[in-house]
Write a protein that holds these residues in place. Structure first.
Motif, PDB file in Angstrom:
ATOM      1  N   SER A  14       1.108  -1.408   0.294  1.00  0.00           N
ATOM      2  CA  SER A  14      -0.244  -0.065  -0.050  1.00  0.00           C
ATOM      3  C   SER A  14       0.985   0.971  -0.158  1.00  0.00           C
ATOM      4  O   SER A  14       1.983   1.270   0.147  1.00  0.00           O
ATOM      5  CB  SER A  14      -0.730  -0.035   1.529  1.00  0.00           C
ATOM      6  N   LYS A  84      -3.772   1.500  -3.293  1.00  0.00           N
ATOM      7  CA  LYS A  84      -4.183   0.860  -2.172  1.00  0.00           C
ATOM      8  C   LYS A  84      -4.929  -0.300  -2.360  1.00  0.00           C
ATOM      9  O   LYS A  84      -5.128  -0.866  -3.185  1.00  0.00           O
ATOM     10  CB  LYS A  84      -5.488   2.097  -1.791  1.00  0.00           C
ATOM     11  N   SER A 122      -1.670  -4.830   2.592  1.00  0.00           N
ATOM     12  CA  SER A 122      -1.597  -3.222   3.095  1.00  0.00           C
ATOM     13  C   SER A 122      -0.485  -3.095   4.144  1.00  0.00           C
ATOM     14  O   SER A 122       0.054  -4.573   4.548  1.00  0.00           O
ATOM     15  CB  SER A 122      -3.247  -3.816   4.035  1.00  0.00           C
TER      16      SER A 122
END
Length: 122
Positions: A14, A84, A122
């Motif tokens: 991310s 993202k 992430s």
């Protein structure tokens, strides 16, 4: 019908960046676009670019993604920054004749590439 071949997908954390390329067998359609499809979700338009250079983007990628093309190389690009986890999807390039605004992403496109996977952790 134009043949399209994508490349450049991969895995990134991310906040990272990736660049996608799409080589066309010929550069005849006036509108090129990038689409993506995540597992269990419908395909969505990401960005389009007209032969005159005008580009449009999905709200979710504005300011982060940039679509461009090199006519001499018959290549379409998508530079993706600030990625993202929700950007994770199979990305496809496509070509069509006619209207090229973002609304055109819901219409029929004549040619499609085979897709390239983008994974964002992430």
């Amino acid at each position: 019908q134009v043949q399209l071949v994508e490349s450049g997908g991969g895995s990134v954390q991310s906040g990272g960046s990736l660049g996608l390329s799409c080589v066309a067998s010929k550069y005849s359609e006036n509108c090129l676009g990038w689409f993506r499809q995540a597992p269990g979700k419908e395909r969505e338009g990401v960005a389009t670019i007209h032969s005159d250079g005008t580009s449009t983007y999905a709200d979710s990628v504005k300011g982060r993604f940039t679509i461009s093309r090199d006519i001499a190389k018959s290549t379409l690009y998508l530079q993706m920054n600030s990625l993202k986890p929700e950007d994770k999807a199979m990305y496809y390039c496509a070509a069509r004749y006619g209207v090229c605004g973002y609304s055109a992403t819901t219409t029929r496109w004549a040619s499609w590439g085979q897709g390239t996977q983008v994974t964002v952790s992430s």
